[in-house]
Design an enzyme around this catalytic site. Structure first.
Site, mmCIF file in Angstrom:
data_model
loop_
_atom_site.group_PDB
_atom_site.id
_atom_site.type_symbol
_atom_site.label_atom_id
_atom_site.label_comp_id
_atom_site.label_asym_id
_atom_site.label_seq_id
_atom_site.Cartn_x
_atom_site.Cartn_y
_atom_site.Cartn_z
ATOM 1 N N GLU A 130 0.813 -1.219 0.000
ATOM 2 C CA GLU A 130 0.000 0.000 0.000
ATOM 3 C C GLU A 130 0.839 1.259 0.000
ATOM 4 O O GLU A 130 0.530 2.223 -0.703
ATOM 5 C CB GLU A 130 -0.950 0.014 1.203
ATOM 6 C CG GLU A 130 -2.085 -1.004 1.107
ATOM 7 C CD GLU A 130 -1.668 -2.408 1.447
ATOM 8 O OE1 GLU A 130 -0.542 -2.577 1.981
ATOM 9 O OE2 GLU A 130 -2.435 -3.351 1.190
ATOM 10 N N HIS A 182 -11.017 -4.013 9.498
ATOM 11 C CA HIS A 182 -11.601 -3.939 8.153
ATOM 12 C C HIS A 182 -12.938 -3.204 8.166
ATOM 13 O O HIS A 182 -13.783 -3.441 7.301
ATOM 14 C CB HIS A 182 -11.833 -5.337 7.579
ATOM 15 C CG HIS A 182 -10.602 -6.054 7.129
ATOM 16 N ND1 HIS A 182 -9.677 -6.549 8.002
ATOM 17 C CD2 HIS A 182 -10.146 -6.355 5.891
ATOM 18 C CE1 HIS A 182 -8.701 -7.139 7.317
ATOM 19 N NE2 HIS A 182 -8.966 -7.033 6.032
HETATM 20 C C1 LIG Z 1 -2.285 -4.408 4.415
HETATM 21 C C2 LIG Z 1 -3.299 -5.252 3.783
HETATM 22 N N1 LIG Z 1 -3.471 -5.193 2.451
HETATM 23 C C3 LIG Z 1 -4.403 -5.952 1.848
HETATM 24 C C4 LIG Z 1 -5.188 -6.789 2.580
HETATM 25 C C5 LIG Z 1 -6.274 -7.604 1.913
HETATM 26 N N2 LIG Z 1 -5.828 -8.991 1.838
HETATM 27 C C6 LIG Z 1 -6.099 -9.846 2.837
HETATM 28 S S1 LIG Z 1 -5.353 -11.315 2.610
HETATM 29 C C7 LIG Z 1 -4.693 -10.811 1.149
HETATM 30 C C8 LIG Z 1 -3.825 -11.748 0.389
HETATM 31 C C9 LIG Z 1 -2.688 -12.181 1.207
HETATM 32 O O1 LIG Z 1 -1.891 -13.040 0.487
HETATM 33 P P1 LIG Z 1 -0.775 -13.887 1.193
HETATM 34 O O2 LIG Z 1 0.058 -13.023 2.060
HETATM 35 O O3 LIG Z 1 -0.085 -14.654 0.133
HETATM 36 O O4 LIG Z 1 -1.575 -14.864 2.157
HETATM 37 P P2 LIG Z 1 -2.632 -15.992 1.737
HETATM 38 O O5 LIG Z 1 -3.958 -15.347 1.693
HETATM 39 O O6 LIG Z 1 -2.228 -16.542 0.430
HETATM 40 O O7 LIG Z 1 -2.557 -16.997 2.834
HETATM 41 C C10 LIG Z 1 -5.058 -9.516 0.859
HETATM 42 C C11 LIG Z 1 -4.661 -8.773 -0.348
HETATM 43 C C12 LIG Z 1 -4.992 -6.817 3.974
HETATM 44 N N3 LIG Z 1 -5.751 -7.585 4.764
HETATM 45 N N4 LIG Z 1 -4.042 -6.053 4.540
#
Ligand SMILES: Cc1ncc(C[n+]2csc(CCOP(=O)(O)OP(=O)(O)O)c2C)c(N)n1
Ligand SMILES: [Mg+2]
Lengths: 332, 342
Positions: free
Chosen positions: A64, A133
């Site tokens: 971000e 959130h």
């Molecule tokens: C700072 C932030 N940016 C975006 C999100 C929205 N978001 C939640 S999980 C996610 C994907 C995360 O991917 P990863 O770290 O690979 O974990 P996975 O879901 O694959 O276990 C996103 C974009 C968030 N919760 N926090």
């Protein structure tokens, strides 16, 4: 000839506005997390990537601070980015670029540059998404000179204000309540703008002014409909922009009704309600007041996960009805 | 018990790490817990579908070996920070499923008294400092916990779980650097399931393997097959030993896959059915572990059946417990914002 008016959802209206902006100006592009093939966490960008390609509908990594900064840098140098935060809560990770850079760049450089960036923030509670959130952080950004901060409350305004934001030479922050995305309303086809910095009287009345923002506008209108049957005539002012605020519309309304209730979802203390109240107290409308100003805002707590607790944490229609009725009847 | 005695007579010397390191009883416990994670996720999913749980949730089905393998060498008072996809970590660190279900149902008996839900599940008593709604949010916190451990000389090791997506947040880079500079007892565990929501690592990340990032912070970067329990546990074992010896952090990249969508609103448009099918039928971590246990004579069909039955019962009881538990009173909305003082 008037443009065709259809019923669109708030999300569709935003999507249409972004498509029109991209059609009209090749400098406009979209950036954000999962806005491409996923269509955005709330399906606001939808299938735009299919129409405009991955070069103009750019999926960023989960970055971000960097992403917002890249948007600021692109805006500074001639592009017109629309940057989507997946949730407004993640503005906290990008505060540096928004507050220290985007907001002040033109000022610090003595007017040599502009930062025409648009940032979109899905905000608010009511989805069971818990404390990280569900926040309403618009007043944070509203506190920063150099930014413009808007909260469209209808599909019509969502489209028109986004197009106004894209046309604006300065950084515009758009807070979109997540529960509004599915709300339907009339939206004309084609290009039109709704001015930033102008409130809208959504319902005229004589007994009481409710100044509301975002999702609270509809709740205030619903409350007003109930109060009407009790003989209480409510005026509802949709603030629409919190910076720069349309003081005159609020002042004129309060002069007419002599009572003011501010309703907003963000935490009550040190928020928009305080600003509106103080503004009225400082204005010529103060002498017209028949009762103390009342604020209805969110509870002084993070948003809880439990659905019943979540509901009581932010103003609901019955709360507005009670507060308005008490205010008009002089109950303290 | 013929197979079991065969295992005893066989030399274990050539078997993979965990079969040399742990007793049959311990390994059966691991299988039990892997099933517990799987069935917990399925149970939570079903409750969600039936409207008993609201909000959203991120299921870790397919990643059970990673959570279990990493936690295997941890002591009860070692600590972890977890992620939005944190149910498996929570169970692996010792949580009771009934209190997890209660949390998901928003009840006072839940680990966060109904305030946090799935995305903030924690079990502080067992050293789980919490899942996190912010991608990357837990990584610096783990470094802070490791700093406490060093300053307070508690000997605790801290594990920070995070996803592949989190490695592109600034917090990841800042945290790894500090941990390395100060030689802190922390282990960074990147559970690389190929995607951050819809964005593949190839589209989001400049390096091919996230473990390569370790070089920039002068710490070991280890890649393991995250669906093979023994591989994960062995890497964790070494990293824990290094941390306890005061030699500093390790980055482990555990390559795995999530069978389900990112969250409850995912339409899986960014990956193919074939890819999902392939991982489910050919690389399921529970199937892989089970067949090794069988092959090496640690368990037989009856033993597996007994585990499955016990888990099914534990899950059913957990859901009943959650249903029967009370909701918080709405007069208590203001609780826990600040520390209550006498
Ligand atoms: C700072 C932030 N940016 C975006 C999100 C929205 N978001 C939640 S999980 C996610 C994907 C995360 O991917 P990863 O770290 O690979 O974990 P996975 O879901 O694959 O276990 C996103 C974009 C968030 N919760 N926090
Ligand atoms: Mg991932």
């Amino acid at each position: 000839m008037d443009a065709m008016v259809r019923e669109l959802s708030y999300a569709q209206a935003i999507q249409e506005a972004m498509a029109i902006a991209m059609d009209m100006d090749e400098r406009v592009f979209l950036m954000g997390e999962d806005i491409g093939v996923y269509g955005g966490a709330f399906q606001v960008t939808g299938d735009l990537v299919e129409r405009y390609g991955a070069d103009r509908v750019i999926d960023t990594p989960i970055s971000e601070l960097g992403g917002a900064g890249v948007a600021v840098g692109a805006a500074l140098t001639g592009m017109r980015p629309i940057f989507e935060f997946q949730f407004s809560d993640f503005a906290t990770l990008a505060m540096e670029q928004i507050v220290n850079q985007a907001a002040k760049m033109r000022f610090m450089l003595g007017g040599e540059v502009s930062v025409p960036v648009v940032m979109r923030f899905p905000a608010g509670s009511g989805t069971g998404a818990a404390a990280q959130h569900s926040q309403s952080l618009e007043a944070w950004l509203g506190h920063v000179p150099g930014l413009k901060v808007i909260q469209p409350a209808t599909p019509y305004d969502a489209k028109g204000m986004l197009l106004a934001a894209v046309a604006d030479p300065d950084p515009v922050m758009i807070f979109e309540h997540k529960l509004l995305y599915k709300m339907k309303g009339p939206v004309p086809e084609g290009y039109y703008t709704v001015p930033i910095g102008k409130a809208d009287i959504r319902r005229e009345g004589r007994d009481l002014t409710i100044v509301a923002t975002s999702i609270m506008v509809q709740k205030a209108l619903d409350a007003a409909a109930v109060l009407e049957s009790e003989g209480i005539d409510v005026e509802v002012v949709d603030l629409r922009t919190i910076r720069p605020m349309d003081k005159q519309t609020v002042i004129d309304s309060v002069k007419k009704t002599s009572r003011l209730l501010c309703v907003y979802e963000a935490v009550k203390t040190l928020g928009i309600g305080a600003e509106v109240s103080a503004m009225i107290a400082e204005s010529e409308a103060f002498d017209y007041l028949d009762a103390p100003i009342v604020r209805l805002g969110g509870a002084e707590t993070p948003i809880p996960y439990n659905p019943e607790l979540e509901k009581v944490t932010v103003p609901q229609i019955p709360d507005i009805i009670t507060a308005a009725r008490d205010l008009v009847k002089g109950v303290r | 018990m013929a197979t079991a005695s065969k295992a005893v007579t066989n030399s274990r010397a050539n078997l993979p790490f965990v079969y040399r390191q742990y007793s049959a009883e311990q390994l059966k416990q691991v299988l039990h817990k892997m099933y517990l994670v799987r069935r917990f996720e399925e149970g939570a999913e079903e409750c969600y579908t039936r409207g008993l749980i609201h909000g959203t949730m991120h299921l870790s089905i397919g990643q059970e070996a990673s959570a279990m393998g990493i936690c295997m060498p941890l002591a009860e008072d070692d600590q972890i920070t977890s992620t939005h996809r944190g149910h498996g970590h929570c169970i692996a660190k010792g949580a009771e499923v009934k209190r997890m279900f209660a949390e998901f149902f928003g009840k006072t008996t839940g680990y966060c008294k109904g305030r946090g839900g799935s995305m903030h599940i924690a079990d502080v008593g067992k050293g789980n400092l919490g899942a996190n709604g912010i991608v990357g949010g837990g990584i610096p916190i783990a470094v802070g916990a490791a700093l406490s451990s060093k300053m307070m000389k508690t000997g605790k090791v801290v594990v920070s779980f995070f996803g592949d997506g989190a490695n592109n947040e600034g917090a990841f880079h800042e945290a790894l650097n500090m941990a390395a500079v100060w030689k802190l007892p922390v282990i960074f565990v990147c559970e690389n399931n190929g995607y951050g929501m819809s964005t593949s690592t190839a589209r989001s990340t400049a390096v091919k393997n996230i473990a390569e990032r370790a070089a920039a912070y002068s710490m070991p970067g280890v890649i393991v097959n995250g669906n093979i329990f023994s591989e994960v546990a062995e890497a964790s074992h070494q990293a824990v030993a290094r941390a306890r010896a005061g030699e500093g952090p390790t980055l482990i990249e555990s390559k795995t896959y999530r069978h389900r969508g990112h969250s409850k609103s995912d339409r899986n448009r960014y990956r193919t059915k074939e890819e999902i099918e392939d991982w489910m039928s050919n690389r399921d971590p529970i199937t892989l572990f089970e067949s090794e246990l069988r092959e090496f004579g640690f368990i037989d069909d009856k033993g597996i059946e007994a585990i499955r039955d016990a888990v099914a019962q534990e899950i059913a009881e957990g859901i009943e417990f959650a249903k029967a538990s009370p909701s918080p009173d709405i007069s208590e909305t203001g609780n826990y914002v600040y520390t209550e003082q006498a």
